[in-house]
Scaffold this motif. Structure first.
Motif, PDB file in Angstrom:
ATOM      1  N   ILE A 147       0.838  -1.207   0.000  1.00  0.00           N
ATOM      2  CA  ILE A 147       0.000   0.000   0.000  1.00  0.00           C
ATOM      3  C   ILE A 147       0.870   1.254   0.000  1.00  0.00           C
ATOM      4  O   ILE A 147       0.543   2.245  -0.667  1.00  0.00           O
ATOM      5  CB  ILE A 147      -0.943  -0.018   1.224  1.00  0.00           C
ATOM      6  CG1 ILE A 147      -1.897  -1.211   1.131  1.00  0.00           C
ATOM      7  CG2 ILE A 147      -1.737   1.284   1.321  1.00  0.00           C
ATOM      8  CD1 ILE A 147      -2.718  -1.439   2.386  1.00  0.00           C
ATOM      9  N   TYR A 148       1.966   1.220   0.714  1.00  0.00           N
ATOM     10  CA  TYR A 148       2.879   2.377   0.759  1.00  0.00           C
ATOM     11  C   TYR A 148       3.384   2.733  -0.638  1.00  0.00           C
ATOM     12  O   TYR A 148       3.390   3.906  -1.028  1.00  0.00           O
ATOM     13  CB  TYR A 148       4.060   2.063   1.681  1.00  0.00           C
ATOM     14  CG  TYR A 148       5.132   3.127   1.694  1.00  0.00           C
ATOM     15  CD1 TYR A 148       4.963   4.290   2.443  1.00  0.00           C
ATOM     16  CD2 TYR A 148       6.307   2.975   0.968  1.00  0.00           C
ATOM     17  CE1 TYR A 148       5.941   5.269   2.462  1.00  0.00           C
ATOM     18  CE2 TYR A 148       7.284   3.954   0.977  1.00  0.00           C
ATOM     19  CZ  TYR A 148       7.097   5.099   1.720  1.00  0.00           C
ATOM     20  OH  TYR A 148       8.073   6.078   1.725  1.00  0.00           O
ATOM     21  N   TYR A 149       3.783   1.736  -1.392  1.00  0.00           N
ATOM     22  CA  TYR A 149       4.296   1.996  -2.740  1.00  0.00           C
ATOM     23  C   TYR A 149       3.185   2.475  -3.682  1.00  0.00           C
ATOM     24  O   TYR A 149       3.442   3.243  -4.604  1.00  0.00           O
ATOM     25  CB  TYR A 149       4.954   0.739  -3.309  1.00  0.00           C
ATOM     26  CG  TYR A 149       6.259   0.400  -2.648  1.00  0.00           C
ATOM     27  CD1 TYR A 149       7.320   1.305  -2.641  1.00  0.00           C
ATOM     28  CD2 TYR A 149       6.458  -0.831  -2.005  1.00  0.00           C
ATOM     29  CE1 TYR A 149       8.523   1.001  -2.016  1.00  0.00           C
ATOM     30  CE2 TYR A 149       7.653  -1.146  -1.391  1.00  0.00           C
ATOM     31  CZ  TYR A 149       8.681  -0.224  -1.398  1.00  0.00           C
ATOM     32  OH  TYR A 149       9.855  -0.531  -0.778  1.00  0.00           O
ATOM     33  N   GLU A 150       1.962   2.038  -3.419  1.00  0.00           N
ATOM     34  CA  GLU A 150       0.855   2.423  -4.298  1.00  0.00           C
ATOM     35  C   GLU A 150       0.350   3.824  -3.983  1.00  0.00           C
ATOM     36  O   GLU A 150       0.085   4.618  -4.875  1.00  0.00           O
ATOM     37  CB  GLU A 150      -0.282   1.395  -4.158  1.00  0.00           C
ATOM     38  CG  GLU A 150      -1.416   1.570  -5.157  1.00  0.00           C
ATOM     39  CD  GLU A 150      -2.460   2.535  -4.679  1.00  0.00           C
ATOM     40  OE1 GLU A 150      -2.919   3.352  -5.502  1.00  0.00           O
ATOM     41  OE2 GLU A 150      -2.825   2.489  -3.497  1.00  0.00           O
ATOM     42  N   ASP A 151       0.191   4.163  -2.692  1.00  0.00           N
ATOM     43  CA  ASP A 151      -0.350   5.466  -2.317  1.00  0.00           C
ATOM     44  C   ASP A 151       0.051   5.761  -0.875  1.00  0.00           C
ATOM     45  O   ASP A 151      -0.479   5.160   0.058  1.00  0.00           O
ATOM     46  CB  ASP A 151      -1.875   5.466  -2.459  1.00  0.00           C
ATOM     47  CG  ASP A 151      -2.483   6.856  -2.254  1.00  0.00           C
ATOM     48  OD1 ASP A 151      -2.059   7.558  -1.322  1.00  0.00           O
ATOM     49  OD2 ASP A 151      -3.385   7.220  -3.021  1.00  0.00           O
ATOM     50  N   LYS A 152       0.973   6.702  -0.669  1.00  0.00           N
ATOM     51  CA  LYS A 152       1.512   6.955   0.666  1.00  0.00           C
ATOM     52  C   LYS A 152       0.458   7.498   1.623  1.00  0.00           C
ATOM     53  O   LYS A 152       0.457   7.164   2.813  1.00  0.00           O
ATOM     54  CB  LYS A 152       2.705   7.904   0.584  1.00  0.00           C
ATOM     55  CG  LYS A 152       3.917   7.262  -0.090  1.00  0.00           C
ATOM     56  CD  LYS A 152       5.119   8.198  -0.090  1.00  0.00           C
ATOM     57  CE  LYS A 152       6.308   7.520  -0.765  1.00  0.00           C
ATOM     58  NZ  LYS A 152       7.500   8.394  -0.797  1.00  0.00           N
ATOM     59  N   GLN A 153      -0.448   8.342   1.123  1.00  0.00           N
ATOM     60  CA  GLN A 153      -1.478   8.872   2.010  1.00  0.00           C
ATOM     61  C   GLN A 153      -2.436   7.770   2.438  1.00  0.00           C
ATOM     62  O   GLN A 153      -2.853   7.709   3.597  1.00  0.00           O
ATOM     63  CB  GLN A 153      -2.257   9.990   1.314  1.00  0.00           C
ATOM     64  CG  GLN A 153      -3.252  10.694   2.232  1.00  0.00           C
ATOM     65  CD  GLN A 153      -2.598  11.245   3.495  1.00  0.00           C
ATOM     66  OE1 GLN A 153      -1.613  11.984   3.431  1.00  0.00           O
ATOM     67  NE2 GLN A 153      -3.130  10.884   4.657  1.00  0.00           N
ATOM     68  N   ARG A 154      -2.777   6.893   1.513  1.00  0.00           N
ATOM     69  CA  ARG A 154      -3.628   5.757   1.856  1.00  0.00           C
ATOM     70  C   ARG A 154      -2.935   4.873   2.900  1.00  0.00           C
ATOM     71  O   ARG A 154      -3.562   4.365   3.821  1.00  0.00           O
ATOM     72  CB  ARG A 154      -3.940   4.941   0.600  1.00  0.00           C
ATOM     73  CG  ARG A 154      -5.175   4.043   0.733  1.00  0.00           C
ATOM     74  CD  ARG A 154      -5.289   3.067  -0.412  1.00  0.00           C
ATOM     75  NE  ARG A 154      -5.046   3.641  -1.703  1.00  0.00           N
ATOM     76  CZ  ARG A 154      -5.993   4.171  -2.496  1.00  0.00           C
ATOM     77  NH1 ARG A 154      -7.248   4.213  -2.069  1.00  0.00           N
ATOM     78  NH2 ARG A 154      -5.683   4.647  -3.680  1.00  0.00           N
ATOM     79  N   PHE A 155      -1.636   4.695   2.719  1.00  0.00           N
ATOM     80  CA  PHE A 155      -0.831   3.920   3.670  1.00  0.00           C
ATOM     81  C   PHE A 155      -0.923   4.527   5.068  1.00  0.00           C
ATOM     82  O   PHE A 155      -1.153   3.814   6.056  1.00  0.00           O
ATOM     83  CB  PHE A 155       0.625   3.904   3.189  1.00  0.00           C
ATOM     84  CG  PHE A 155       1.633   3.496   4.222  1.00  0.00           C
ATOM     85  CD1 PHE A 155       1.886   2.163   4.475  1.00  0.00           C
ATOM     86  CD2 PHE A 155       2.339   4.452   4.937  1.00  0.00           C
ATOM     87  CE1 PHE A 155       2.826   1.783   5.432  1.00  0.00           C
ATOM     88  CE2 PHE A 155       3.275   4.086   5.889  1.00  0.00           C
ATOM     89  CZ  PHE A 155       3.517   2.754   6.134  1.00  0.00           C
ATOM     90  N   LEU A 156      -0.779   5.850   5.174  1.00  0.00           N
ATOM     91  CA  LEU A 156      -0.843   6.513   6.473  1.00  0.00           C
ATOM     92  C   LEU A 156      -2.229   6.350   7.102  1.00  0.00           C
ATOM     93  O   LEU A 156      -2.351   6.134   8.314  1.00  0.00           O
ATOM     94  CB  LEU A 156      -0.507   8.000   6.329  1.00  0.00           C
ATOM     95  CG  LEU A 156       0.915   8.326   5.845  1.00  0.00           C
ATOM     96  CD1 LEU A 156       1.070   9.820   5.616  1.00  0.00           C
ATOM     97  CD2 LEU A 156       1.957   7.840   6.845  1.00  0.00           C
ATOM     98  N   ASN A 157      -3.259   6.427   6.267  1.00  0.00           N
ATOM     99  CA  ASN A 157      -4.621   6.270   6.768  1.00  0.00           C
ATOM    100  C   ASN A 157      -4.859   4.869   7.336  1.00  0.00           C
ATOM    101  O   ASN A 157      -5.478   4.705   8.386  1.00  0.00           O
ATOM    102  CB  ASN A 157      -5.628   6.555   5.653  1.00  0.00           C
ATOM    103  CG  ASN A 157      -5.617   8.014   5.220  1.00  0.00           C
ATOM    104  OD1 ASN A 157      -5.160   8.890   5.959  1.00  0.00           O
ATOM    105  ND2 ASN A 157      -6.115   8.282   4.028  1.00  0.00           N
TER     106      ASN A 157
END
Length: 389
Positions: A147-157
């Motif tokens: 998820i981090y590699y795909e979308d960092k903000q989504r990862f943080l959420n």
């Protein structure tokens, strides 16, 4: 495909060894380790899954996928799955898992954080045990990386959804995902103090390591690097409230041997009651913790700070007086006492003297109630050493 995913779930739940040892069994169940083909097959059959269980099935499928895919190339996989419906469903399943609402994949861990009033100290402790936790949760940790590699903000959420914090701390501290300072800010402000101190630990780690290095081998290059790190730390702490800033600074000073000089300036310019409240939230009845109070007392030689030390030291003498702790830390405690104002020092000595006179340490006590005598003799010895007898 439903049967295959259910077999994978059973395999994951019954595993007793590392995740990567599941790979041969996963290939046997799925028929191939070609992730591109597996994703296409799974996507084509989404309609055959019960809609209410689709997040769970997708989560299980992606756990298998990250085990089969080379884990050092998750960035490539992230580009292949970012627009897939199953990927969206997997994230929903992961959120359910993190909030412990799933009855098929359990996430129920017992951290010992409640034993550490100083949450920074706990994070430091936890960082030394990450490999043990990682072994048990590797598949889920790889999902977070994906998820981090795909979308960092989504990862943080999604990271914020981990209320038990074990996966959160592993992902944050294991070194595979390096969050930028700006990405850590949201965690610094978290109401969850484990998350906040985890982010603070990451911010301070570079300073801590470099300060230790300089103490052994100082160079101009290292000194300049340390200076730049301190500037960055100062900038980041300006983005949190005064209470949270003091929380971090007090935690760090009590737990570490050296600290940025501006930490002392921040304590001096802060509201004194904020510092006192932060100190009183720590387990200062334990001499192992109380001994470090001198570091704060040197910065803030205030009566209110002295009273915190005096109250807890007197209480320790009365309630504990462990002779082994005293032998190990009495020099630090005596140094702390030497920093006290004459009035506070006189008050401590008077209380110790009065309490010492109530102890059952006479020759009669030794003869007729030896167990009580031995217990109170330890208190008497400590009191006499403090009074200078």
């Amino acid at each position: 495909m439903i049967e295959k995913v259910e077999k994978i779930a059973a395999l994951i739940n019954s595993r007793s060894t590392g995740w990567f040892r599941l790979k041969p069994d996963l290939v046997n169940i799925l028929g191939t380790e070609n992730c591109e083909k597996l994703i296409d097959d799974f996507e084509s059959q989404l309609g055959s899954f019960p809609s209410k269980n689709l997040p769970h099935y997708s989560l299980v499928f992606y756990l298998a996928l990250v085990i089969l895919h080379p884990h050092n190339d998750l960035a490539k996989l992230s580009s292949d799955i970012k627009d897939k419906e199953s990927y969206r469903m997997m994230q929903a399943g992961l959120r359910i898992f993190l909030t412990s609402k799933s009855d098929k994949l359990k996430y129920d861990v017992e951290l010992t954080a409640e034993q550490f009033p100083n949450k920074y100290e706990y994070i430091n402790f936890f960082s030394g045990h990450i490999p043990d936790y990682e072994m048990d949760m590797r598949g889920f940790l790889l999902l977070f990386e994906l998820i981090y590699y795909e979308d960092k903000q989504r990862f943080l959420n999604v990271m914020n959804q981990d209320h038990q914090n074990m996966i959160f701390l592993c992902v944050l501290l294991n070194g595979r995902v390096i969050l930028s300072s700006n990405e850590l800010i949201s965690f610094l402000n978290s109401e969850d103090l484990l998350k906040a101190n985890g982010a603070f630990f990451c911010i301070m780690e570079g300073f801590s390591n470099l300060a230790r290095k300089i103490s052994n081998h100082p160079t101009e290059e290292n000194e300049e690097e340390l200076h730049q790190k301190i500037i960055k730390i100062h900038e980041l702490l300006e983005k949190v409230s005064e209470e949270r800033k003091i929380h971090f600074i007090v935690n760090y000073i009590l737990a570490e041997q050296s600290y940025p000089s501006f930490f002392a300036d921040e304590l001096k310019s802060s509201r004194l009651n904020t510092v006192v409240a932060e100190l009183e939230s720590k387990n200062l009845n334990n001499l192992y913790k109380l001994k470090d109070m001198f570091k704060v007392m040197k910065i803030l030689p205030e009566t209110e700070i002295e009273r915190v030390f005096a109250l807890h030291f007197i209480k320790w003498v009365k309630d504990d007086s462990n002779p082994y702790l005293w032998e190990n830390f009495k020099h630090d405690i005596k140094y702390a006492i030497s920093l006290l104002s004459d009035k506070t020092k006189k008050d401590i000595m008077q209380q110790l003297k009065v309490f010492g006179e109530t102890l059952n340490v006479s020759s009669f006590d030794y003869q007729v109630r030896q167990s009580l005598f031995r217990k109170e003799e330890a208190k008497s010895i400590i009191i006499k050493e403090c009074l200078g007898y």
